[in-house]
Design a protein around this motif. Structure first.
Motif, PDB file in Angstrom:
ATOM      1  N   LEU A  21      32.882   2.532 142.788  1.00 17.68           N
ATOM      2  CA  LEU A  21      32.926   2.846 144.213  1.00 17.68           C
ATOM      3  C   LEU A  21      34.316   2.728 144.826  1.00 17.68           C
ATOM      4  CD1 LEU A  21      29.636   1.132 145.406  1.00 17.68           C
ATOM      5  CD2 LEU A  21      30.049   3.563 145.048  1.00 17.68           C
ATOM      6  N   MET A  22      35.188   1.913 144.252  1.00 19.55           N
ATOM      7  CA  MET A  22      36.489   1.686 144.886  1.00 19.55           C
ATOM      8  C   MET A  22      37.679   1.982 143.974  1.00 19.55           C
ATOM      9  SD  MET A  22      35.591  -1.784 146.948  1.00 19.55           S
ATOM     10  CE  MET A  22      37.066  -1.784 147.933  1.00 19.55           C
ATOM     11  N   GLY A  32      29.995  -1.916 139.869  1.00 25.04           N
ATOM     12  CA  GLY A  32      29.839  -1.231 141.153  1.00 25.04           C
ATOM     13  C   GLY A  32      31.160  -1.063 141.875  1.00 25.04           C
TER      14      GLY A  32
END
Length: 110
Positions: free
Chosen positions: A33-34, A29
């Motif tokens: 996402l980053m 994740g």
């Protein structure tokens, strides 16, 4: 996912497998996402800096507007209303040439 937590909490002698799965899912994740968007943005900025050319109107990260007069190995010379200034290529934020100032075409009104 909640069942994994309940199973891990219910059995005190439980295995580390549910915890490892959750850690792996969290890492995946965070990556999507980053980390991945930041890498994509850095790649776009680097390709933009490599495609700079003389005569382009640009805006620096500090908000200075000007036209590129020279491109050197270690930076860029930008011509502004107050004179010529030298900046690092990384200080160029965006191009301002055709998007803001299209060539003014005469109106063909009858």
């Amino acid at each position: 996912m909640i069942t994994i937590f309940l199973q891990a909490a219910a059995s005190p002698e439980g295995s580390m497998m549910p915890t490892m799965i959750m850690m792996g899912l969290m890492f995946v994740g965070f990556y999507f996402l980053m980390i991945r968007p930041q890498m994509k943005k850095a790649k776009q900025e680097k390709s933009f800096q490599e495609t700079l050319k003389v005569g382009s109107r640009v805006v620096t990260t500090s908000g200075m507007h000007g036209r590129i007069a020279q491109i050197q190995e270690d930076g860029v010379v930008i011509e502004t209303l107050s004179g010529k200034l030298k900046f690092e290529k990384a200080a160029i934020s965006r191009e301002f040439t055709q998007q803001r100032f299209p060539d003014s075409a005469p109106d063909d009104k009858k």
